[in-house]
Each structure stands twice: as C-alpha cells, then as structure tokens.
Design a protein around this motif. Structure first.
Motif, PDB file in Angstrom:
ATOM      1  N   VAL A  38      35.506  55.683  38.189  1.00  0.00           N
ATOM      2  CA  VAL A  38      34.550  54.500  37.684  1.00  0.00           C
ATOM      3  C   VAL A  38      35.616  53.392  37.512  1.00  0.00           C
ATOM      4  CG1 VAL A  38      33.213  53.841  35.350  1.00  0.00           C
ATOM      5  CG2 VAL A  38      33.493  56.559  36.808  1.00  0.00           C
ATOM      6  N   VAL A  39      34.839  52.129  38.943  1.00  0.00           N
ATOM      7  CA  VAL A  39      35.720  51.338  38.627  1.00  0.00           C
ATOM      8  C   VAL A  39      34.811  49.894  38.034  1.00  0.00           C
ATOM      9  CG1 VAL A  39      36.154  49.142  40.193  1.00  0.00           C
ATOM     10  CG2 VAL A  39      36.497  51.689  40.993  1.00  0.00           C
ATOM     11  N   PRO A  40      34.632  49.881  36.754  1.00  0.00           N
ATOM     12  CA  PRO A  40      33.629  48.765  36.142  1.00  0.00           C
ATOM     13  C   PRO A  40      33.445  47.039  36.739  1.00  0.00           C
ATOM     14  CG  PRO A  40      34.772  49.880  34.495  1.00  0.00           C
ATOM     15  CD  PRO A  40      35.320  50.215  35.910  1.00  0.00           C
ATOM     16  N   GLU A  41      32.740  46.587  36.898  1.00  0.00           N
ATOM     17  CA  GLU A  41      32.746  45.301  37.576  1.00  0.00           C
ATOM     18  C   GLU A  41      33.916  44.634  36.216  1.00  0.00           C
ATOM     19  OE1 GLU A  41      28.999  42.703  37.334  1.00  0.00           O
ATOM     20  OE2 GLU A  41      27.819  45.031  36.741  1.00  0.00           O
ATOM     21  N   GLY A  42      34.731  43.267  37.094  1.00  0.00           N
ATOM     22  CA  GLY A  42      35.975  42.506  36.251  1.00  0.00           C
ATOM     23  C   GLY A  42      37.174  43.164  36.352  1.00  0.00           C
ATOM     24  N   TRP A  43      37.365  43.952  36.899  1.00  0.00           N
ATOM     25  CA  TRP A  43      38.548  44.874  36.992  1.00  0.00           C
ATOM     26  C   TRP A  43      39.547  43.948  37.587  1.00  0.00           C
ATOM     27  CZ3 TRP A  43      39.571  50.665  37.053  1.00  0.00           C
ATOM     28  CH2 TRP A  43      38.942  51.243  35.496  1.00  0.00           C
ATOM     29  N   ALA A  44      40.605  44.124  37.405  1.00  0.00           N
ATOM     30  CA  ALA A  44      41.579  42.911  38.364  1.00  0.00           C
ATOM     31  C   ALA A  44      41.340  44.211  39.583  1.00  0.00           C
ATOM     32  CB  ALA A  44      43.304  43.098  37.548  1.00  0.00           C
ATOM     33  N   ASP A  45      41.887  43.521  40.877  1.00  0.00           N
ATOM     34  CA  ASP A  45      42.066  43.763  41.935  1.00  0.00           C
ATOM     35  C   ASP A  45      43.083  45.229  42.258  1.00  0.00           C
ATOM     36  OD1 ASP A  45      40.991  42.273  43.376  1.00  0.00           O
ATOM     37  OD2 ASP A  45      42.400  41.188  44.856  1.00  0.00           O
ATOM     38  N   ALA A  46      44.867  45.131  40.961  1.00  0.00           N
ATOM     39  CA  ALA A  46      45.315  45.903  41.427  1.00  0.00           C
ATOM     40  C   ALA A  46      44.753  47.619  40.390  1.00  0.00           C
ATOM     41  CB  ALA A  46      46.555  46.148  40.851  1.00  0.00           C
ATOM     42  N   ASP A  47      44.013  47.174  39.726  1.00  0.00           N
ATOM     43  CA  ASP A  47      42.929  48.290  38.905  1.00  0.00           C
ATOM     44  C   ASP A  47      41.893  48.950  39.668  1.00  0.00           C
ATOM     45  OD1 ASP A  47      44.907  48.152  36.427  1.00  0.00           O
ATOM     46  OD2 ASP A  47      43.598  46.623  35.537  1.00  0.00           O
ATOM     47  N   VAL A  48      41.304  47.779  40.307  1.00  0.00           N
ATOM     48  CA  VAL A  48      40.314  48.460  41.379  1.00  0.00           C
ATOM     49  C   VAL A  48      41.251  49.603  42.532  1.00  0.00           C
ATOM     50  CG1 VAL A  48      38.620  48.419  42.854  1.00  0.00           C
ATOM     51  CG2 VAL A  48      38.953  46.905  40.758  1.00  0.00           C
ATOM     52  N   ARG A  49      42.399  49.820  43.050  1.00  0.00           N
ATOM     53  CA  ARG A  49      43.301  50.387  44.038  1.00  0.00           C
ATOM     54  C   ARG A  49      43.355  51.197  43.141  1.00  0.00           C
ATOM     55  NH1 ARG A  49      45.157  44.806  45.586  1.00  0.00           N
ATOM     56  NH2 ARG A  49      47.126  45.285  44.406  1.00  0.00           N
ATOM     57  N   ALA A  50      43.991  50.846  42.130  1.00  0.00           N
ATOM     58  CA  ALA A  50      44.344  52.165  41.289  1.00  0.00           C
ATOM     59  C   ALA A  50      43.609  53.596  41.182  1.00  0.00           C
ATOM     60  CB  ALA A  50      45.345  52.242  40.496  1.00  0.00           C
TER      61      ALA A  50
END
Length: 892
Positions: free
Chosen positions: A532-544
């Motif tokens: 799950v990749v919610p809106e507004g996450w930082a790029d690093a968190d999205v990649r992880a």
C-alpha cells in the motif's frame, strides 16, 4: 464452363489453385478434350531429353491417336490433371500428372513438368492432387517406371513422405507408392505448404516496387490515401508508379512516377494496389502479369458483398490472378504495411503506423481504422499489418504461415469475421502459438457469423465448438478489439509469467482489496502480502514500499494500481514501479490515472541497458484480465501439447469403412457398426434384438447372465427411470416377466409392440457419451460428456477438433464439470480413465481419417474401475463432403 466438361462426369471438385515453392500460384484441374492443342504445344516445347525421360523414346510431336487418348479420360480408371499458367492472356500447360488403373486398387502414374518450370515444386503438388483423386476412386497404390537418370522424378516420389519402395529391372526403376497418408506425408505436405504460403506473403509484404492503378473519379479518394501512405517508399528512391486517367488531378508523391497507361510502366513490379471497377481490373490482370506482379491489393468493393453477380466477378478475378501467379488481398481491403530493415512499406487507406513487433491481421476495413488508431494512440508499433476485406484469397492462415519464422514479429493478432478453413486454422495456430502468442477476436462467440462478401460454408456445429478449437490450439481469445490490444501490449513489453501467483501494490487498502478480488475472479492466485502506497508519501518511502512487493519470492507477476483522490498524484509511484520491474524482470501491469498504453514515465532501462516498458491500462479490471489471459497462455505453452494420437487399427479398416459408405447416405445395421468399430480397436458389447420372450431367454443364455433388457425405441432405450431399461436379470423367469412388462409399456406408449434388445450386463460404473459429427465447416467434431438428463440440460460437454493429441484427449475428459465422478467422487473408486481416453483417441482417429463417417454415437460408454464397456453405438455413413486429404489448395 467448356462444352467438353458438362455432362461427362467431370470432377469439378478436383479443380484447385495451389501455391508453388516460389510463392507463385497455379491452377490445377482435370484434363479436357479441348486441351489437345495446349498439350501438343507443351510437348513440342519440351527438350529432347525431357521427352525421352517421359516416353523412353524420342518423339518430336505427339501422334494424333495419343493426343486423343491423353486428353479424353473417364476420370475414374484413367485420370489426368494439368497445372496451368496464363502467359500473354493464354492458358499454357506447365505440368501433367496422370494415372491408369492396372488392377482393382493399383494404378500406373506418370508426370511431365515443363522444362521452363523445373524446381518450383509443380511435380510434388501434382502428386498430392493426383494421389487424392486416386484415393477417391479406390486406388491405394501407384506404380511408376522411371529411368535411373530421371533424378527429379525419383526425388518427387522419395520426398513425398509416403511409404515408397523401388527395384531395378532391365535398367528401369520401378517405384511403388502406398497412397494411404502417413504422419510423415502429412508433415511433408504441411511443411511445403508453410514455406510456399509464407513466401507468397513475403513477396507481398516485402515488396520494394509498387504500381497504383486508379479508375474514375469515384476511386480517386481511395487512391489518394494509398499514395499518401506510399510517400515514404517513393521518397526512399524505390519504384512507385501511379497509373491514372489523363484528366485525373491525383497528386503524385515526390519520387513516384505518374503514367496515363499501364503499358508505360516498365517492370519488374512486385505489388499492385488497385482502385478500379471490377471489369476494368479483370482486363489489366494480364498486363500486371507481364510486369511480374506477385500481389494484387484490391481496395475497392463491388464483388461478393453485392450478391451472386459480384461473387462471380470475385471468382473470375481469383482465377485470372492465380493463373497469372498472383495472390489477391481483398477485395475491400484497407491495405497493408510492413516495417522492414530497408524502410517501411505502407499501402493503406490510413496513416503510416509506428514500427514495432506486433503483427495484425484483420478482415473488416472499418475495424482496421479503429485498430490502427488505437495502436497509434497507445504507442504500439507494428511489424506487419494486412486487411483482407472479403478474404477471397490471402487469409489469416497465410499470415500465420509468414509469422512462423518472421523474426520481426513477436506477437500475432487476428481479427476474424469468418474462418474459411477451421481445421487448417487450428493446425497453424497451434504451431505458431507454440513459439509466439496468438491473440484472436472473432465476430461473435460461435464463429457462425458470415458477413456480406465472405464465402463460408454453413455450420451446424454447437456454439461451443469454436471456443474449444481456440483453446485446443493455444490461442488467446479476446472478447473484443479493445481487449485484444490490452493483451498485445502486455505480450509486447513483458516476459511471460512463470506462474499465476500475483501480488498487488495500490494507493489504498480498499483499492488493493478490490484489485485482489478482480484478480482472484480472473483465476489468478493472489498472495496475501499487499503493498500500500498512500498519497503524499515521500519518494524514498514509495520506493521502499514498492520494492518490498517485488522482493517477495513467491510472486510471478505484479499488478500496480494508483488512483489519487486529492490531486493529480505523484510520478514517484510510476517511476518506482518501472525501476523495480526492470530490476527484477518481473512481469507487471499498471493502472494509473491519466496513463494508457506505453507512456514515458513507465519506461526505463535494465541494468544491462535494455529498454523496459510497463504497460498502462485504463482500469484495474482491464489490467487484470489481460494478465490472466497471458498467464493461461504461458501455462499452456509450458506444459507441452502432447503427441498426435495414432492408436493401431486393422490394416483394412479404412477400406471397409469406405465400402460401407459406398451405398449412399444410410444408418448402419448393428452388425455393420460392430464390424466398423472392431477395425478401429473398439469392442461393442454384443447384444441381440428379440421379438418374443423365448428369443429373449435364448439370447440371455447365449450372452451370459446377468443380462439387461432394453427398449429399441429411441425415446426409451437410455431411460431406466421410464422403464426403458431393466437391469440385474438373472433368470429365464425374470426375463419373461420383464419382457411382458415392457411389451405392455410399448403398447401404452406407442400403440404397438416393438422388438426389444437383450445384452450382457457389465459391472456398474459411470456412463458416458462420446459422439463425432461431420460438420460442413469444421469437419469432424468430437464431443464427450457424462450421460444423464442433467448433463444434457446443462450442456456439460467438451469438444475437440481432430486430429487430437493425447494432451487434448486428457483435457477433453477433464473438461466437463461432472468429470470428478470419474476420479473417486464421494468415496467411489477411481474409474479406468486411461481406458476411456483410449476410446476417445480411437474415435478421434476414425473421425479424422474417415470423411465418410457422417456421425457416430457411443452411448452409453460405461467406465468401471477395471475397464471400459461400449454398450450402444449408432453410426451414419455418407459419401465424403470433405476431401479427407492434405492437398495444398487455395479457396476459389
């Protein structure tokens, strides 16, 4: 038709157009008395050596007596076929094959091929056709006397694939050819056919010189579009000619040459694109042949779609073109395109498509418009495009032959409004799908739609037949053109999944749950872990988060879905998905708001620097359905397709079957059915038809206790619940009682008594029904199901189109919903499924090799734990409605 054809028993069905080794065409037909001048001209043109090899003597000219004898045949005991080619508007004989019967089933065969036509495969084509004619006339063996130095003719016999023997006597080689088709002879014909048809399509698609012929003002708009598409070819310095009326204001592309008359064009020219009235086109075919044209693309209509007169025009066009050695695309074609290393060839009524690796065949011009526009919009490139219009000649089968070894094409897509030869389609599609995915859309699910202009035999096959044929061939069946392109873009950009295990990464838990449900409904196995990749996450968190999904070891593919609620969304999600997919090589589909097709921000490169593109879909459901279709294809391709079944049969089984059919359409008597089945290794449990109780008792004593007594009435013979079958009868008194009860039933039901049937009772098991029906379009269709009203009412039946492989048979038996009853259902012991499959294989071989088998029903076939018992059989025989051979022939 010529006067010497009508009323003489002339076998019109032997006429055929065939593709030769070099991709050109010829017309083959039985010889006629009016061919005497042409045959003499053929003979005179031959070299002295060729004449000597044929007649064992020098003969400058055929004597009149021989000329009459050679051209006047009875088409039964004396048969001759000629191969024809038109030169300067005159038909010339370029090859002759003949046989003369010298025994009940033996004939002496001879060939003569024009010196100028050697090496084009005319001899092998004539052998195929004359052998097929011979089999129809009961000939089972050819003999030929050949001089040892006639290496070409000896090679024709040796390479045909039949069982051939030879011996030398007094300096003459006597060759004996067994005409029953073998697996090798079929494979030889199929391979020659593939090479010839692929070469003929290659000559069209890879043409480097084109002539466009334009008629009156009515056709100028179509011609202008074709010329616009040819502009890149003309600009590249290739020969592009335009032949238009003097008053035409048609713009000629830069680099092309304009002409007012076709005679002004100097050859050679590979391809002709014509927008002419039908009668005008027929007049110019000889001039196109003079230029060496190999393909004729007819973009205008006015042929079969207009009715009987138009169909006649279409057939005359085909005959003229094939006699001149040309293939025909259309009429009513939208054109063709080929992305080649030497520059593209585009001759269409639309824009130049992007170059790529998807091959597209379609019939309908309106569908071609939408297909090309959709491909362009999604950024998908084509290796090949061809619109067949009425599909009078070049068909999807021809394109599949070409795509088989075309390295530029990795995905084959076909939109089919009709299928003219399903048996051939199934064979070619299976072979192509084994190495390249084949995606098909048909007009209607049943394959029984016949659009105007399409000449297709009627079919009475069940509506599920086409679906089963596609499944059997490994074809990916799409519901519509939108779904076909969805599937194609996945196949074009991603490797095949190793399995059905799917992970989901989405922009919310609710969305992930919906996607997982859609995937499970489509038959995919969704792994529990979800990213799950919610809106507004930082790029690093999205990649992880994305990388954690791709790091899962038990995942074969990923579905990535991102639908922002509060805004346009970040590009970090798509970049992370693209990079993770490229790094792991894991097949991925994406549905991201605002993206469709091949978009730049879902593209990246692998560690080795190769391009990697994740395809984007309009909706998550579209993505999941495309992925599920590709997974099923990958599983089909990975598990192997088995070997064609070839159970042993009696040496004379085929001849006995032909004899049973010789008396015309009829239902066989019980003893004839038993004899026919026995020849193919199927034993029918014996029974006796009786008319009184004493006969019934005598029959029971003969057959052995226990017995069953059955009604012979069609409505009751399989209905124990209605009293039509009495089981477990173990004594003479019980036979008499049941006989009397069933006689009373007959009187009440039908007002009269009927004979009854006594049969030895086999052990209890699962009753099945196995049928074969000869369909005018599909040929033989074999069906399997369990017996019973519920099964019939629910249409729980599987179908197969022979020839079947052992894998096909395996799938047929397991393809019905009630099949668990065969495998130990609810505590019952497993049944003898291997024995059942053996019966299915034998019926498949009968259906495939016996065109005279109009219908066969084995009902019931009782499968027990220890064996299989065929208790009832009904068979109808009739003269063959299909050739039953593998002759190479084009539709005409």
């Amino acid at each position: 038709m010529d006067d010497d054809v009508t009323g003489t028993g002339y076998p019109v069905g032997w006429e055929a157009d065939a593709v030769l080794r070099d991709g050109t065409t010829t017309h083959i037909r039985p010889i006629r008395p009016s061919d005497a001048p042409a045959l003499q001209a053929f003979h005179v043109a031959q070299s002295e050596r060729s004449t000597y090899l044929r007649f064992f003597a020098a003969m400058a000219k055929l004597p009149e007596r021989d000329l009459v004898r050679f051209t006047t045949v009875d088409h039964v005991d004396r048969v001759a076929l000629v191969a024809l080619r038109t030169v300067d508007d005159t038909e010339h004989i370029i090859g002759v094959a003949r046989y003369d019967k010298i025994g009940p089933d033996v004939a002496e065969v001879a060939f003569n091929i024009a010196d100028t036509q050697q090496g084009r495969g005319i001899g092998s084509v004539l052998l195929e056709h004359v052998a097929a004619a011979a089999r129809e006339r009961g000939v089972r063996r050819f003999t030929a006397e050949v001089l040892p130095q006639n290496g070409r003719m000896l090679a024709v016999f040796r390479d045909a694939g039949y069982d051939v023997s030879q011996h030398v006597d007094d300096g003459i080689v006597t060759v004996t050819v067994e005409l029953d088709p073998t697996e090798r002879s079929r494979s030889v014909v199929a391979e020659r056919e593939r090479r010839a048809e692929a070469r003929s399509v290659s000559a069209i698609l890879e043409a480097r010189s084109v002539v466009v012929l334009v008629g009156d003002e009515e056709h100028e708009a179509a011609a202008a579009r074709v010329l616009a598409s040819l502009a890149p070819l003309a600009a590249a310095g290739e020969d592009v000619h335009v032949v238009a009326p003097r008053a035409s204001g048609l713009p000629v592309p830069a680099g092309a040459r304009g002409h007012h008359e076709l005679e002004e064009v100097t050859g050679p020219v590979d391809l002709a694109v014509v927008a002419l009235a039908p009668d005008e086109l027929l007049e110019v075919v000889p001039d196109l042949a003079r230029l060496g044209v190999r393909g004729l693309v007819v973009v205008n209509e006015g042929y079969a779609e207009t009715g009987a007169a138009g169909l006649d025009r279409q057939r005359r066009l085909l005959r003229a073109a094939h006699l001149a050695g040309m293939r025909v695309v259309g009429p009513g074609s939208y054109g063709l395109a080929r992305a080649g290393a030497d520059g593209p060839l585009t001759a269409t009524l639309g824009p130049v498509p992007l170059a790529g690796s998807i091959g597209v065949f379609c019939q309908s011009a309106p569908t071609a418009v939408t297909l090309l526009a959709t491909l362009q919009r999604r950024g998908l490139g084509l290796s090949t495009f061809l619109s067949a219009g009425n599909r009078a000649d070049v068909s999807g089968n021809d394109l599949m032959q070409f795509w088989q070894e075309d390295t530029a094409t990795t995905v084959a897509c076909l939109y089919l409004e009709s299928i003219g030869n399903p048996r051939k389609f199934s064979r070619l599609a299976r072979r192509l799908a084994a190495v390249k995915p084949v995606v098909v859309v048909t007009a209607g699910r049943s394959g029984q739609v016949v659009p105007p202009g399409h000449v297709v035999r009627a079919t009475q096959a069940p509506r599920g037949t086409l679906e089963e044929m596609m499944r059997q061939a490994g074809v990916i069946r799409a519901e519509n053109t939108h779904q076909m392109i969805d599937i194609a873009q996945l196949l074009d950009t991603q490797p095949l999944p190793a399995g059905a295990r799917v992970a989901v990464v989405a922009s919310s838990p609710a969305l992930a749950a919906l996607v997982a449900e859609a995937a499970a409904s489509a038959g995919l196995d969704v792994v529990p872990a979800t990213g799950v990749v919610p809106e507004g996450w930082a790029d690093a968190d999205v990649r992880a988060a994305v990388d954690s999904v791709y790091a899962l070891a038990d995942v074969d593919a990923v579905v990535a879905v991102h639908i922002p609620v509060l805004g346009p969304g970040s590009t970090s999600f798509v970049r992370a998905v693209a990079h993770a997919a490229a790094r792991t090589g894991r097949p991925t589909v994406a549905s991201v708001l605002g993206r469709h097709g091949l978009v730049p921000d879902l593209a990246t490169t692998t560690a080795a620097g190769d391009p990697w593109q994740v395809p984007a879909y309009a909706t998550p459901e579209d993505a999941v359905l495309a992925l599920a279709a590709v997974v099923r294809y990958a599983q089909w391709r990975a598990r192997g397709h088995g070997t064609y079944v070839a159970p042993e049969v009696a040496d004379d089984a085929h001849e006995r079957a032909e004899a049973l059919a010789a008396t015309g359409p009829r239902t066989l008597e019980a003893h004839e059915v038993a004899e026919l089945l026995a020849g193919y290794g199927i034993t029918l449990v014996p029974s006796r038809v009786v008319t009184d109780a004493d006969e019934a008792v005598a029959a029971a004593e003969e057959l052995g206790w226990p017995v069953v007594v059955k009604s012979t009435a069609a409505s009751l013979r399989h209905r124990a619940d209605l009293g039509g079958i009495r089981l477990d009868i173990t004594s003479a008194d019980a036979v008499r009682d049941h006989f009397a009860q069933m006689e009373d039933l007959m009187v009440r039901q039908f007002g009269t008594t009927m004979p009854l049937e006594v049969q030895h009772q086999v052990p209890s098991g699962v009753a099945c029904v196995l049928r074969s029906e000869e369909d005018p379009l599909f040929g033989p269709v074999v069906s399997f199901g369990l017996a019973g009203d519920a099964v019939d009412l629910l249409d729980d039946v599987s179908y197969g189109i022979p020839p079947l492989t052992d894998t096909d048979v395996h799938a047929m038996v397991r393809g019905v919903r009630a099949s668990p009853r065969l495998f130990g259902y609810r505590g019952l012991p497993p049944m003898d499924v291997a024995g059942l499959e053996d019966i299915v294989e034998r019926v498949s071989r009968m259906a495939d090799t016996l065109p005279v088998l109009r219908s066969l029903e084995l009902n019931p076939v009782v499968v027990t734990p220890t064996g299989v018992h065929v208790l009832g059989a009904r068979c109808e025989m009739a003269p063959a409605s299909r050739s039953g051979d593998d002759r190479r022939a084009l539709p005409w």
